[in-house]
Design an enzyme around this catalytic site. Structure first.
Site, PDB file in Angstrom:
ATOM      1  CD  GLU A 105       2.371 -10.230  -0.392  1.00 43.38           C
ATOM      2  OE1 GLU A 105       2.191  -9.140  -0.956  1.00 43.38           O
ATOM      3  OE2 GLU A 105       1.620 -10.652   0.500  1.00 43.38           O
ATOM      4  CG  HIS A 128      -0.927  -5.667  -4.090  1.00 42.27           C
ATOM      5  ND1 HIS A 128       0.245  -5.582  -3.384  1.00 42.27           N
ATOM      6  CD2 HIS A 128      -1.689  -6.584  -3.426  1.00 42.27           C
ATOM      7  CE1 HIS A 128       0.196  -6.411  -2.349  1.00 42.27           C
ATOM      8  NE2 HIS A 128      -0.965  -7.015  -2.338  1.00 42.27           N
ATOM      9  CG  HIS A 154       0.004 -11.417  -3.768  1.00 40.43           C
ATOM     10  ND1 HIS A 154      -0.806 -12.276  -3.057  1.00 40.43           N
ATOM     11  CD2 HIS A 154      -0.098 -10.220  -3.153  1.00 40.43           C
ATOM     12  CE1 HIS A 154      -1.381 -11.612  -2.074  1.00 40.43           C
ATOM     13  NE2 HIS A 154      -0.967 -10.362  -2.099  1.00 40.43           N
ATOM     14  NE  ARG A 184      -3.815  -2.187   2.329  1.00 42.96           N
ATOM     15  CZ  ARG A 184      -3.577  -3.482   2.441  1.00 42.96           C
ATOM     16  NH1 ARG A 184      -2.363  -3.918   2.714  1.00 42.96           N
ATOM     17  NH2 ARG A 184      -4.547  -4.362   2.275  1.00 42.96           N
ATOM     18  CG  ASP A 220      -2.253  -8.060   5.437  1.00 45.18           C
ATOM     19  OD1 ASP A 220      -1.185  -8.007   4.793  1.00 45.18           O
ATOM     20  OD2 ASP A 220      -3.363  -7.720   4.965  1.00 45.18           O
TER      21      ASP A 220
END
Ligand code: GLA
Length: 383
Positions: free
Chosen positions: A348, A136, A210, A111, A282
């Site tokens: 990632e 993304h 991803h 982000r 996350d």
């Protein structure tokens, strides 16, 4: 390839156990040239191809659409293969609504807060696609572009060179960005990714992949029993919209401590404000090794049931561990089973989220004359 893996594979082949036939017809010879087939056609008539590669006991299928890794097949400790990546078997499903399954992510992975940043005194407003933020790469990031794909076979292995040129101003970013991503399957069965990019105006770049992993096989249930180790003593806590606050917080004594390895499910239900806010993990972990010239150790993921193990090294300073929190049972994979929360996880490799607005984070700025480079290696074994 490790001797043990060769021995296991030879024994499996002798017993008649070969790679599971993933959906589709094409087969590539172990160590042979990648095989191309038509996968589907986009609404505007653009054909999308699928490439099948096999080397060192690993098989993967890659789409020209989004550079998507559609399947990744590796053996367990007894030589039995499974597809360890979440995905779909039809192009329509990827186009309609995919939570970035297997996709190449750019121009900026994760982000950018408020969908804007200032570079050299000029403000750029980006495509906003995640609440107030740009996620993304925006509404039509690199995951939704058709890449130019060229196969190769070299001493390094068998692979694909994927190219995409992002126009000046695309998704709000300045500069024409010429991007080259190389996927290589080495003789050891490693999946290596080399990213490179150049620009004609100052811009920001943060490329990643991803893929959602489930080492027990996609569609086999959740990954809460997988053991994860992260070589990171700090992480970047986020606000309510998952933008880093700017703080580098210590993991010691928190559910974010994966330094010694632990099952993903052990602390995931702790009512820690960061886990409540993100509905699980996350977050970006700050790798202790920092940015490195050569890929350095970042993470190990292991499924105790099958023994399948994934070891990740990277040149990047950060790693986003996402525990598949937004999977809600509405999508189903090639196995015909639905994907529910925690049925796959992403690791990632990246620069930190919102770096363009965080002067203290490692810089993501790329200027004309420079080349952006990043490498991540996924090593598979079974023990
Ligand atoms: C990243 C983000 C998550 C989510 C997924 C895609 O990992 O950090 O918040 O957007 O991608 O669903």
């Amino acid at each position: 390839m490790e001797t043990s893996r060769r021995t296991v594979l030879a024994a499996a082949a002798a017993a008649g156990l070969t790679a599971v036939a993933a959906p589709g017809t094409a087969h590539a010879k172990e160590g042979g040239a990648p095989v191309k087939e038509l996968f589907g056609t986009l609404a505007d008539g653009t054909p999308v191809h699928r490439w099948t590669l096999e080397n060192g006991g690993t098989r993967m299928r890659v789409l020209s659409y989004g550079g998507i890794v559609q399947s990744l097949e590796v053996p367990d400790r007894r030589g039995r293969y499974a597809n360890v990546s979440l995905g779909f078997d039809r192009l329509e499903d990827y186009v309609a609504s995919s939570p970035y399954f297997g996709a190449l992510i750019g121009r900026y992975g994760n982000r950018i807060g408020g969908g804007r940043y200032t570079l050299d005194g000029r403000e750029y407003r980006l495509s906003v696609n995640d609440g107030p933020n740009s996620l993304h790469g925006g509404a039509a990031g690199f995951d939704k572009r058709v890449w130019d794909v060229e196969p190769f076979r070299s001493p390094a292995g068998v692979g694909l060179v994927l190219r995409y040129v992002s126009a000046d101003g695309e998704m709000g970013h300045p500069g024409r960005l010429a991007t080259t991503v190389t996927y290589t399957l080495t003789g050891d069965g490693d999946w290596r990714i080399d990213y490179a990019a150049t620009t004609d105006r100052p811009t920001v770049v943060n490329l990643t992949n991803h893929t959602y992993f489930n080492l027990a096989g996609e569609g086999s249930g959740d990954v809460l029993g997988h053991e994860l180790r992260l070589a990171a003593s700090r992480y970047t806590p986020t606000d309510a919209t998952l933008i880093p606050t700017g703080e580098l917080a210590g993991v010691a004594g928190t559910p974010f401590d994966f330094r010694h390895g632990k099952p993903i499910g052990r602390d995931i239900r702790t009512a820690h404000p960061q886990l409540v806010g993100a509905q699980g993990y996350d977050h970006n972990w700050v790798l202790d090794k920092g940015t490195t010239r050569a890929p350095g150790y970042a993470a190990t993921l292991r499924d105790p049931g099958s023994g399948r193990t994934l070891r990740i090294t990277t040149t990047e300073p950060g790693l986003q561990f996402y525990s598949g929190n937004f999977l809600d049972g509405t999508l189903s994979g090639p196995s015909g089973r639905t994907y529910r929360q925690g049925d796959g996880l992403c690791l990632e490799t990246q620069h930190f989220p919102d770096s363009p607005n965080k002067p203290d984070f490692p810089s993501t700025v790329l200027r004309p004359g420079e080349t952006y480079r990043s490498t991540t290696v996924h090593r598979f074994s079974a023990r």
